[in-house]
Design a protein around this motif. Sequence first.
Motif, PDB file in Angstrom:
ATOM      1  N   MET A   1       0.847  -1.201   0.000  1.00 26.92           N
ATOM      2  CA  MET A   1       0.000   0.000   0.000  1.00 26.92           C
ATOM      3  C   MET A   1       0.880   1.247   0.000  1.00 26.92           C
ATOM      4  SD  MET A   1      -2.830   1.224   2.840  1.00 26.92           S
ATOM      5  CE  MET A   1      -3.918  -0.144   2.540  1.00 26.92           C
ATOM      6  N   SER A   2       0.466   2.253  -0.740  1.00 22.85           N
ATOM      7  CA  SER A   2       1.210   3.513  -0.766  1.00 22.85           C
ATOM      8  C   SER A   2       1.261   4.131   0.623  1.00 22.85           C
ATOM      9  CB  SER A   2       0.541   4.486  -1.731  1.00 22.85           C
ATOM     10  OG  SER A   2       1.109   5.766  -1.614  1.00 22.85           O
ATOM     11  N   GLN A   3       2.371   4.777   0.951  1.00 23.90           N
ATOM     12  CA  GLN A   3       2.520   5.449   2.236  1.00 23.90           C
ATOM     13  C   GLN A   3       2.292   6.954   2.123  1.00 23.90           C
ATOM     14  OE1 GLN A   3       2.884   3.702   5.146  1.00 23.90           O
ATOM     15  NE2 GLN A   3       2.463   2.037   3.720  1.00 23.90           N
ATOM     16  N   ASN A   4       1.710   7.405   1.032  1.00 22.67           N
ATOM     17  CA  ASN A   4       1.445   8.828   0.868  1.00 22.67           C
ATOM     18  C   ASN A   4       0.561   9.333   2.011  1.00 22.67           C
ATOM     19  OD1 ASN A   4       2.862   8.869  -1.505  1.00 22.67           O
ATOM     20  ND2 ASN A   4       1.079   8.625  -2.805  1.00 22.67           N
ATOM     21  N   THR A   5       0.844  10.542   2.502  1.00 26.67           N
ATOM     22  CA  THR A   5       0.038  11.142   3.562  1.00 26.67           C
ATOM     23  C   THR A   5      -1.177  11.819   2.949  1.00 26.67           C
ATOM     24  OG1 THR A   5       1.170  13.275   3.446  1.00 26.67           O
ATOM     25  CG2 THR A   5       2.154  11.568   4.855  1.00 26.67           C
ATOM     26  N   ILE A   6      -2.061  12.284   3.828  1.00 20.92           N
ATOM     27  CA  ILE A   6      -3.252  12.993   3.333  1.00 20.92           C
ATOM     28  C   ILE A   6      -2.845  14.245   2.558  1.00 20.92           C
ATOM     29  CG2 ILE A   6      -3.571  14.262   5.493  1.00 20.92           C
ATOM     30  CD1 ILE A   6      -6.582  14.124   4.985  1.00 20.92           C
ATOM     31  N   THR A   7      -1.753  14.887   2.996  1.00 23.82           N
ATOM     32  CA  THR A   7      -1.281  16.067   2.268  1.00 23.82           C
ATOM     33  C   THR A   7      -0.842  15.689   0.863  1.00 23.82           C
ATOM     34  OG1 THR A   7      -0.563  17.078   4.341  1.00 23.82           O
ATOM     35  CG2 THR A   7       0.352  17.988   2.303  1.00 23.82           C
ATOM     36  N   ASP A   8      -0.132  14.561   0.753  1.00 25.19           N
ATOM     37  CA  ASP A   8       0.289  14.086  -0.567  1.00 25.19           C
ATOM     38  C   ASP A   8      -0.917  13.815  -1.453  1.00 25.19           C
ATOM     39  OD1 ASP A   8       2.951  14.134   0.231  1.00 25.19           O
ATOM     40  OD2 ASP A   8       2.878  12.089   0.991  1.00 25.19           O
ATOM     41  N   TRP A   9      -1.906  13.139  -0.893  1.00 21.99           N
ATOM     42  CA  TRP A   9      -3.085  12.786  -1.694  1.00 21.99           C
ATOM     43  C   TRP A   9      -3.860  14.037  -2.101  1.00 21.99           C
ATOM     44  CZ3 TRP A   9      -3.111   8.495  -4.077  1.00 21.99           C
ATOM     45  CH2 TRP A   9      -2.592   7.325  -3.505  1.00 21.99           C
ATOM     46  N   GLU A  10      -3.978  14.993  -1.182  1.00 24.07           N
ATOM     47  CA  GLU A  10      -4.682  16.229  -1.519  1.00 24.07           C
ATOM     48  C   GLU A  10      -3.937  16.983  -2.619  1.00 24.07           C
ATOM     49  OE1 GLU A  10      -7.499  17.250  -0.901  1.00 24.07           O
ATOM     50  OE2 GLU A  10      -8.193  16.712   1.113  1.00 24.07           O
ATOM     51  N   THR A  11      -2.611  17.000  -2.541  1.00 27.04           N
ATOM     52  CA  THR A  11      -1.829  17.665  -3.580  1.00 27.04           C
ATOM     53  C   THR A  11      -2.048  16.995  -4.926  1.00 27.04           C
ATOM     54  OG1 THR A  11      -0.141  18.331  -1.976  1.00 27.04           O
ATOM     55  CG2 THR A  11       0.508  18.288  -4.304  1.00 27.04           C
ATOM     56  N   ARG A  12      -2.021  15.669  -4.927  1.00 24.37           N
ATOM     57  CA  ARG A  12      -2.242  14.940  -6.173  1.00 24.37           C
ATOM     58  C   ARG A  12      -3.654  15.148  -6.687  1.00 24.37           C
ATOM     59  NH1 ARG A  12       0.371   9.026  -6.097  1.00 24.37           N
ATOM     60  NH2 ARG A  12      -0.379   9.227  -8.233  1.00 24.37           N
ATOM     61  N   ALA A  13      -4.610  15.254  -5.781  1.00 23.13           N
ATOM     62  CA  ALA A  13      -5.991  15.478  -6.202  1.00 23.13           C
ATOM     63  C   ALA A  13      -6.127  16.812  -6.926  1.00 23.13           C
ATOM     64  CB  ALA A  13      -6.920  15.428  -4.992  1.00 23.13           C
TER      65      ALA A  13
END
Length: 498
Positions: A1-13
Amino acid sequence: MSQNTITDWETRARQLCIEGRCFINGEYREALQGQTFDCISPIDQRLLARVASCEQEDAELAASSARQTFESGIWSRLAPTRRKAVMLRFADLIAEHAEELALLETLDMGKPIRDSLAVDVPATERAIRWSAEAIDKIYDEVAATAHDELGLVTREPVGVVAAIVPWNFPMMMACWKLGPALATGNSVILKPSEKSPLTAIRLAALALEAGLPAGVLNVLPGYGHTVGKALALHMDVDTLVFTGSSRIAKQLMIYAGESNMKRVWLEAGGKSPNIVFADAPDLDEAARSAAAAIAFNQGEVCTAGSRLLVEAPIKDVFVEKVASALREYWQPGHPLELETRVGALVDQAQTETVLGYIRSAQEEGARLVVGGRQVRQESGGFFVEPTLFDQVTSDMRIAREEIFGPVLSVMTFESFEDAIAIANDTIYGLAAAVWTRDLSKAHLAGKALRAGSVWINQYDGGDMTAPFGGFKQSGNGRDKSLHAFDKYTELKATWIKL
């Protein structure tokens, strides 16, 4: 599973370039009338995309493209090994774009990113890869004949397939149908739910990149009463496959009869019983499983264990174990947090439906044990606590109707015969589970339960090798396994005089 944080996911979104157009004959295009609908995230009601709202004219264009491509033989008569290579490449591309697809699924449908990554994307890839691997391993038959005759039994692709899929597992359900439909040489028109169309639209480009010829896969986002109805009535659609509600399933059967008697294969939901006998081998495990069976994917699961049947001697103790598991492990959180197990319901309408059932249960006399509230309202999203009701009777709405939300009904039984009678007292027959250490009891229950899947000392077992579908008003036909290929082929007998 990816270890991206919520900040990472929000940035990618924020960086996502989301495609909202329909896909016909190998290219993205606007709906012919230019109409769109807003695709809103249930996490916080952000606008994700303006999506093409296809109608009759778009269905006509897609059906024409699919028919011409099918008749050309560019895919339908392609050598099996070459079709296999394209589909394996399609599966590879799904894996390569796993995080993008998972993020689209979570933003669009509201499920936790941990589930999109660990469940939805791998299952989607597996469905395509498994069907691809089956292409050159399925053989036709030679009938038993006299010495001067030869009887051949062969399968041919049915032609143009329309697949209407639901919003709860958009990618996975689509590929349960795309896998065998494409493997057997058909052309497909995929109609995703207007509630979660984004991954289906993205998959179309990946299929084209993999080498699927233009026109073999078309994707028409839009509403059921417009483009869905148009496909169901279309005279050039040979087979219609559907997963969704029993109400819509019945209407699609009518449309098929009113048009060309197209084959209609349906998976139409369930009200699955989860039966726990006093001799269950591990009550703690059974309780954790019962909680997961109703809370996973926010209860928006056709096989959700929404009716928990517990033998009287252990009922009070067991209900408290389930309630504790729900309180501790299954509370709503931000879907882009990797720790979150319960995300948002798909939209406001579904939230109101679930809350309406909760109110109905209280009015009818069921005892609320845990949950029952809408939460995280400050986020702007649609979150409801997993909810457990005790003292439920078979005549209550929450015991009879598919809620498609995290609402669990606890019912008590006194004997084996009582448990089976309660379990089968439903119009549905999709799945059931039995918890007991008695092997004979387990086998007898498995035989007596009127359901397409029966799980013993677990909930939601199986993989692509096992057929999936229901009895009674849960539908007909099967997804997954080699049995699914039957839906997408015609059986032909050729008798030769030698």
